[in-house]
Scaffold this motif. Structure first.
Motif, PDB file in Angstrom:
ATOM      1  N   LEU A  29       0.911  -1.406   0.101  1.00 13.05           N
ATOM      2  CA  LEU A  29      -0.233  -0.020   0.017  1.00 13.05           C
ATOM      3  C   LEU A  29       0.979   1.151  -0.303  1.00 13.05           C
ATOM      4  N   GLU A  30       2.127   1.144   0.248  1.00 14.13           N
ATOM      5  CA  GLU A  30       3.042   2.403   0.473  1.00 14.13           C
ATOM      6  C   GLU A  30       2.970   3.395  -0.655  1.00 14.13           C
ATOM      7  N   GLN A  31       3.054   2.735  -1.858  1.00 16.24           N
ATOM      8  CA  GLN A  31       2.931   3.588  -3.120  1.00 16.24           C
ATOM      9  C   GLN A  31       1.691   4.195  -3.523  1.00 16.24           C
ATOM     10  N   GLN A  32       0.534   3.676  -2.953  1.00 15.23           N
ATOM     11  CA  GLN A  32      -0.449   3.824  -3.609  1.00 15.23           C
ATOM     12  C   GLN A  32      -1.484   5.273  -2.894  1.00 15.23           C
ATOM     13  N   GLY A  33      -0.731   6.020  -2.030  1.00 13.68           N
ATOM     14  CA  GLY A  33      -1.555   6.821  -1.281  1.00 13.68           C
ATOM     15  C   GLY A  33      -1.987   7.950  -2.192  1.00 13.68           C
ATOM     16  N   PRO A  34      -2.665   8.804  -1.741  1.00 13.08           N
ATOM     17  CA  PRO A  34      -3.119  10.004  -2.921  1.00 13.08           C
ATOM     18  C   PRO A  34      -1.789  10.754  -3.487  1.00 13.08           C
ATOM     19  N   GLY A  36       0.417   9.326  -5.036  1.00 12.35           N
ATOM     20  CA  GLY A  36       1.767   8.656  -4.708  1.00 12.35           C
ATOM     21  C   GLY A  36       2.289   8.967  -3.335  1.00 12.35           C
ATOM     22  N   GLY A  37       1.508   9.640  -2.570  1.00  8.23           N
ATOM     23  CA  GLY A  37       2.082  10.069  -1.268  1.00  8.23           C
ATOM     24  C   GLY A  37       1.435   9.705  -0.254  1.00  8.23           C
ATOM     25  N   GLN A  38       1.307  10.183   1.026  1.00  5.64           N
ATOM     26  CA  GLN A  38       1.103   9.457   2.404  1.00  5.64           C
ATOM     27  C   GLN A  38      -0.425   9.443   2.540  1.00  5.64           C
ATOM     28  N   TRP A  39      -1.072   8.438   3.106  1.00  2.00           N
ATOM     29  CA  TRP A  39      -2.520   8.340   3.370  1.00  2.00           C
ATOM     30  C   TRP A  39      -2.643   9.198   4.458  1.00  2.00           C
ATOM     31  N   GLU A  59       3.483   0.446  10.193  1.00  2.00           N
ATOM     32  CA  GLU A  59       4.480   0.226   9.037  1.00  2.00           C
ATOM     33  C   GLU A  59       4.790   1.707   8.059  1.00  2.00           C
ATOM     34  N   LEU A  60       3.760   2.125   7.956  1.00  2.00           N
ATOM     35  CA  LEU A  60       3.505   3.508   6.906  1.00  2.00           C
ATOM     36  C   LEU A  60       3.632   4.672   7.873  1.00  2.00           C
ATOM     37  N   ASP A  61       3.767   4.513   9.034  1.00  2.00           N
ATOM     38  CA  ASP A  61       3.892   5.794   9.907  1.00  2.00           C
ATOM     39  C   ASP A  61       2.680   6.866   9.554  1.00  2.00           C
ATOM     40  N   ILE A  62       1.512   6.182  10.136  1.00  2.00           N
ATOM     41  CA  ILE A  62       0.381   7.120   9.919  1.00  2.00           C
ATOM     42  C   ILE A  62      -0.116   6.971  11.437  1.00  2.00           C
ATOM     43  N   ARG A  63       0.001   8.184  11.785  1.00  2.00           N
ATOM     44  CA  ARG A  63      -0.565   8.503  13.296  1.00  2.00           C
ATOM     45  C   ARG A  63      -2.165   8.749  13.438  1.00  2.00           C
ATOM     46  N   VAL A  64      -2.762   9.152  12.221  1.00  2.00           N
ATOM     47  CA  VAL A  64      -4.285   9.099  12.752  1.00  2.00           C
ATOM     48  C   VAL A  64      -4.955   8.075  12.236  1.00  2.00           C
ATOM     49  N   VAL A  65      -5.768   7.454  13.232  1.00  2.00           N
ATOM     50  CA  VAL A  65      -6.240   6.197  13.109  1.00  2.00           C
ATOM     51  C   VAL A  65      -7.800   6.256  13.701  1.00  2.00           C
ATOM     52  N   ASP A  66      -8.631   5.655  13.066  1.00  2.00           N
ATOM     53  CA  ASP A  66     -10.024   5.704  13.650  1.00  2.00           C
ATOM     54  C   ASP A  66     -10.720   4.493  13.267  1.00  2.00           C
ATOM     55  N   ASP A  94     -15.790  14.249   2.570  1.00  2.00           N
ATOM     56  CA  ASP A  94     -17.080  14.128   1.953  1.00  2.00           C
ATOM     57  C   ASP A  94     -17.095  12.431   1.406  1.00  2.00           C
ATOM     58  N   ASP A  95     -16.000  12.120   1.087  1.00  2.00           N
ATOM     59  CA  ASP A  95     -16.177  10.671   0.228  1.00  2.00           C
ATOM     60  C   ASP A  95     -15.087   9.725   0.606  1.00  2.00           C
ATOM     61  N   GLY A  96     -14.268  10.152   1.695  1.00  2.00           N
ATOM     62  CA  GLY A  96     -13.203   9.120   1.965  1.00  2.00           C
ATOM     63  C   GLY A  96     -11.920   9.138   1.237  1.00  2.00           C
ATOM     64  N   GLU A  97     -11.839  10.163   0.331  1.00  2.00           N
ATOM     65  CA  GLU A  97     -10.763  10.092  -0.564  1.00  2.00           C
ATOM     66  C   GLU A  97      -9.249  10.185   0.453  1.00  2.00           C
ATOM     67  N   GLY A  98      -8.403   9.608   0.212  1.00  2.00           N
ATOM     68  CA  GLY A  98      -6.991   9.501   0.890  1.00  2.00           C
ATOM     69  C   GLY A  98      -6.849   8.637   1.938  1.00  2.00           C
ATOM     70  N   ILE A  99      -8.264   7.799   2.178  1.00  2.00           N
ATOM     71  CA  ILE A  99      -8.396   7.208   3.533  1.00  2.00           C
ATOM     72  C   ILE A  99      -7.971   5.915   3.364  1.00  2.00           C
ATOM     73  N   LEU A 100      -7.144   5.068   3.985  1.00  2.00           N
ATOM     74  CA  LEU A 100      -7.198   3.416   4.078  1.00  2.00           C
ATOM     75  C   LEU A 100      -8.092   2.910   4.698  1.00  2.00           C
ATOM     76  N   VAL A 101      -8.866   2.117   4.350  1.00  2.00           N
ATOM     77  CA  VAL A 101     -10.075   1.246   5.199  1.00  2.00           C
ATOM     78  C   VAL A 101      -9.495   0.076   5.223  1.00  2.00           C
ATOM     79  N   ILE A 102      -9.254  -0.618   6.457  1.00  2.00           N
ATOM     80  CA  ILE A 102      -8.774  -1.805   6.647  1.00  2.00           C
ATOM     81  C   ILE A 102      -9.625  -2.924   7.459  1.00  2.00           C
TER      82      ILE A 102
END
Ligand SMILES: O=P(O)(O)OC[C@H]1O[C@H](OP(=O)(O)OP(=O)(O)O)[C@H](O)[C@@H]1O
Ligand code: HPA
Ligand SMILES: [Mg+2]
Length: 167
Positions: A29-34, A36-39, A59-66, A94-102
């Motif tokens: 998932l690393e290269q697939q953020g908005p 090509g950047g960070q989620w 792993e991806l150093d993402i601190r915002v987790v919901d 509005d639509d979840g763009e840039g969010i990774l749902v796991i």
């Protein structure tokens, strides 16, 4: 609606295995953020998505987790999926763009179908996938057959077994 699905096979996942498979998913998932950047954030579908989401966020150093809480099974019996708790509106946009749902797995795809309706531009990733739900998920690591029930380590305990060559 409820229906009971036959599960001929069992696929038993250890903590070590889910850790390795979740890491493999994070690397994919690393290269697939908005752009090509960070989620922007990781959202776990509770409860099964919590452990993989933690590993992926680390792993991806993402601190915002919901979390979004969706309930759809009682043991191995499927029922209508319902949202019991939604993620923070400011995080999702509005639509979840840039969010990774796991989530831990996609089975029939009903859980993801519901969450996708709410956040159509999010990226949906599961560690495991079954054929019926595969098209609902954007990224996954391992596919198992539809008649396999996946047993996760948080649902199991180590116990004694008799030797193969009994008394
Ligand atoms: O693709 P589907 O057929 O919808 O099934 C997949 C979903 O079912 C399980 O969750 P469950 O509703 O059992 O709740 P839990 O995560 O709290 O165990 C699993 O964790 C997925 O979220
Ligand atoms: O195969 C499974 N294992 C655990 N939970 C599940 N929820 C839907 N399918 C499964
Ligand atoms: Mg779940």
């Amino acid at each position: 609606m409820t229906d009971r699905l036959p599960h001929e096979k069992g696929f038993h996942i250890s903590w070590d295995q889910i850790h390795r498979d979740s890491r493999a998913l994070a690397w994919r998932l690393e290269q697939q953020g908005p752009g090509g950047g960070q989620w922007r954030a990781v959202v776990a579908i509770t409860r099964g998505g919590l452990a993989p989401a933690m590993i992926i966020a680390r792993e991806l150093d993402i601190r915002v987790v919901d979390t979004i809480s969706v309930k759809s099974y009682d043991n191995q019996t499927r029922a209508e999926a319902v949202v019991l708790k939604a993620p923070q509106a400011e995080i999702m946009g509005d639509d979840g763009e840039g969010i990774l749902v796991i989530d831990d797995l996609v089975d029939t795809g009903k859980t993801l179908e519901l969450v996708r309706k709410l956040f159509p531009k999010a990226h949906f990733a599961t560690v495991y996938a079954k054929p019926l739900g595969r098209d609902m998920v954007d990224s996954f690591i391992t596919e198992v057959s539809q008649d396999t029930w996946i047993f996760f380590p948080w649902d199991m305990a180590l116990q004694y077994v008799e030797p193969y060559r009994g008394k």
